[in-house]
Enzyme design. Structure first.
Site, PDB file in Angstrom:
ATOM      1  N   GLY A  10      33.706  39.781  34.177  1.00 47.05           N
ATOM      2  CA  GLY A  10      35.060  39.215  34.189  1.00 47.05           C
ATOM      3  C   GLY A  10      35.195  38.208  35.319  1.00 47.05           C
ATOM      4  N   ASP A 127      39.282  44.328  41.012  1.00 47.68           N
ATOM      5  CA  ASP A 127      39.623  45.744  41.188  1.00 47.68           C
ATOM      6  C   ASP A 127      39.285  46.257  42.598  1.00 47.68           C
ATOM      7  OD1 ASP A 127      40.400  45.670  38.584  1.00 47.68           O
ATOM      8  OD2 ASP A 127      38.904  47.086  37.830  1.00 47.68           O
ATOM      9  N   MET A 169      46.157  45.653  36.816  1.00 41.77           N
ATOM     10  CA  MET A 169      44.768  46.004  36.517  1.00 41.77           C
ATOM     11  C   MET A 169      44.281  47.112  37.443  1.00 41.77           C
ATOM     12  SD  MET A 169      42.768  42.571  35.372  1.00 41.77           S
ATOM     13  CE  MET A 169      42.870  42.042  33.654  1.00 41.77           C
ATOM     14  N   GLY A 170      43.142  47.650  37.132  1.00 41.20           N
ATOM     15  CA  GLY A 170      42.582  48.772  37.895  1.00 41.20           C
ATOM     16  C   GLY A 170      42.054  49.791  36.916  1.00 41.20           C
ATOM     17  N   GLU A 221      46.307  50.230  35.070  1.00 44.37           N
ATOM     18  CA  GLU A 221      45.941  50.388  33.645  1.00 44.37           C
ATOM     19  C   GLU A 221      45.144  51.672  33.389  1.00 44.37           C
ATOM     20  OE1 GLU A 221      43.380  47.046  32.664  1.00 44.37           O
ATOM     21  OE2 GLU A 221      41.999  47.562  34.269  1.00 44.37           O
ATOM     22  N   GLN A 273      46.634  38.192  36.506  1.00 42.71           N
ATOM     23  CA  GLN A 273      46.142  38.583  37.840  1.00 42.71           C
ATOM     24  C   GLN A 273      44.772  38.005  38.174  1.00 42.71           C
ATOM     25  OE1 GLN A 273      47.180  43.151  38.229  1.00 42.71           O
ATOM     26  NE2 GLN A 273      47.093  42.509  36.108  1.00 42.71           N
TER      27      GLN A 273
HETATM   28  O1  F6P Z   1      36.826  44.786  35.962  1.00 48.40           O
HETATM   29  C1  F6P Z   1      37.876  43.930  36.168  1.00 48.40           C
HETATM   30  C2  F6P Z   1      38.851  43.997  35.023  1.00 48.40           C
HETATM   31  O2  F6P Z   1      39.810  43.001  35.251  1.00 48.40           O
HETATM   32  C3  F6P Z   1      39.493  45.362  34.784  1.00 48.40           C
HETATM   33  O3  F6P Z   1      40.558  45.629  35.652  1.00 48.40           O
HETATM   34  C4  F6P Z   1      39.892  45.260  33.333  1.00 48.40           C
HETATM   35  O4  F6P Z   1      39.957  46.523  32.715  1.00 48.40           O
HETATM   36  C5  F6P Z   1      38.809  44.433  32.738  1.00 48.40           C
HETATM   37  O5  F6P Z   1      38.228  43.672  33.777  1.00 48.40           O
HETATM   38  C6  F6P Z   1      39.282  43.517  31.632  1.00 48.40           C
HETATM   39  O6  F6P Z   1      38.182  42.881  31.077  1.00 48.40           O
HETATM   40  P1  F6P Z   1      38.241  41.690  30.025  1.00 48.40           P
HETATM   41  O7  F6P Z   1      38.458  40.425  30.788  1.00 48.40           O
HETATM   42  O8  F6P Z   1      36.922  41.724  29.374  1.00 48.40           O
HETATM   43  O9  F6P Z   1      39.399  41.943  29.089  1.00 48.40           O
END
Ligand code: F6P
Length: 341
Positions: A10, A127, A169-170, A221, A273
């Site tokens: 990500g 995170d 997020m988290g 989350e 975020q």
């Molecule tokens: O690991 C970072 C994060 O932003 C998490 O908080 C979240 O669950 C995930 O990545 C979301 O991932 P994606 O961008 O693949 O939807």
């Protein structure tokens, strides 16, 4: 010497500042050359590179996202694997890699290093859940964005006398929720590390409302009620087979309203975020990480990542960052909980 840089997993604000820090230090001080791999490990597997020189990194530390793209590709799948990657590097004259990423990226980097590929890591995640480093860049920006959003939620909540639920997020850890919730003066902060009952949550909501406040509840989350075994997920799995999270705030809001009689609204901040301009703190940290990664390459510290300890940038083995999440300690939760309700 030519070094390949990749950003994987990500995205988060500060990736470009790492790239700029590494390239400028390497070019000006050490006469190195750089290429960027497009879209994370996918570019490494496909040998898909772009030049990274002074013109390409000019003015990019304030830009969100990553100029070389990212993906959640596993370098051991498809045409990947250490032999193919080593052959591609040989063919393109690339000596070593700087891999910028989170746990998944560093786990893959460790496997490749064990197989003989020369890699140095740079930790990244909004995170802030990576062990072995005090902070990852991107976190400070995410907290700032979430705090500003909550300040806005509070004024509309106050106007209507509503309870506002803000989902941040988290996935496994509640650092963004804890810091933004504390900064915004939330009446409860719900984090993955601490299961909580609906009764506790509604007690906090009622206590705030009884004092004439519009309650603000922050939820990560990955939070679970005491009645839940798994985090709330309704959007299937991601490329690594992990449940896509999001929606716990929407689940809690009607419950709070039904139990307290206080009109309640939920807002999920989601990828907002992770987007946009990095904070000054993240730009500085990311630039220092990029510069330190070049030093680590020159010192041949393969299988190590740069990390922040206090105010010092140090190098630690990949394994120190893997397998053990940096969770919110009970003491930090208890400290925040004094102000709940
Ligand atoms: O690991 C970072 C994060 O932003 C998490 O908080 C979240 O669950 C995930 O990545 C979301 O991932 P994606 O961008 O693949 O939807």
């Amino acid at each position: 010497m030519s070094i390949g840089i990749l950003t994987s997993g990500g995205d988060c604000p500060g990736l470009n500042a790492v790239i700029r820090g590494a390239v400028l230090k390497g070019i000006t001080q050490n006469d190195l050359e750089f290429v960027g791999f497009r879209n994370g490990w996918k570019g490494v597997v496909d040998g898909d590179t772009v030049p990274l020189g002074r013109p390409q990194v000019m003015g990019i530390s304030k830009q969100g996202g990553t100029i070389i793209g990212t993906s959640r590709t596993n370098p051991f799948e498809g045409d990947g694997g250490p032999e193919n990657i080593a052959a591609m590097m040989e063919e393109q004259g690339i000596d070593s890699l700087i891999a910028i990423g989170g746990e998944g990226t560093l786990a893959a980097a460790k496997r490749l290093t064990d197989a003989g590929i020369k890699i140095v890591g740079v930790p990244k995640t909004v995170d802030n859940d990576l062990s072995a480093t005090d902070y990852t860049f991107g976190f400070d920006t995410a907290v700032q964005i979430a705090t500003e959003a909550m300040d806005r939620l509070r004024t509309t909540g106050d106007s209507h006398g509503r309870c506002m639920v803000a989902e941040v997020m988290g996935r496994h850890v509640g650092w963004i929720a804890l810091h933004s919730g504390m900064a915004a003066g939330a009446h409860a902060i719900l984090i993955p590390e601490r299961k909580t009952s609906m009764e506790e949550i509604t007690d906090w909501v009622r206590a705030a409302a009884d004092r004439g406040r519009a309650p603000l509840i922050v939820v990560a989350e990955g939070f679970k009620l005491d009645t839940m075994d798994d985090a709330h997920s309704e959007r299937g799995l991601d490329a690594f087979g992990r449940p896509r999270l999001g929606g716990i705030g929407d689940m809690l809001a009607p419950e709070i309203e039904a139990r307290t009689g206080i009109e309640t609204r939920a807002t999920t901040l989601g990828h907002i975020q992770r987007g946009g301009t990095p904070s000054a703190y993240d730009r500085v940290l990311a630039t220092r990480y990029g510069m330190a990664a070049v030093d680590a390459v020159l010192e041949q510290r393969w299988g190590r990542m740069v990390a922040l300890r206090g105010t010092q940038i140090v190098h630690v083995p990949f394994e120190d960052a893997l397998g053990r999440l940096k969770t919110v300690p009970q003491s930090r939760y208890d400290e925040a909980a004094v102000l709940f309700g």
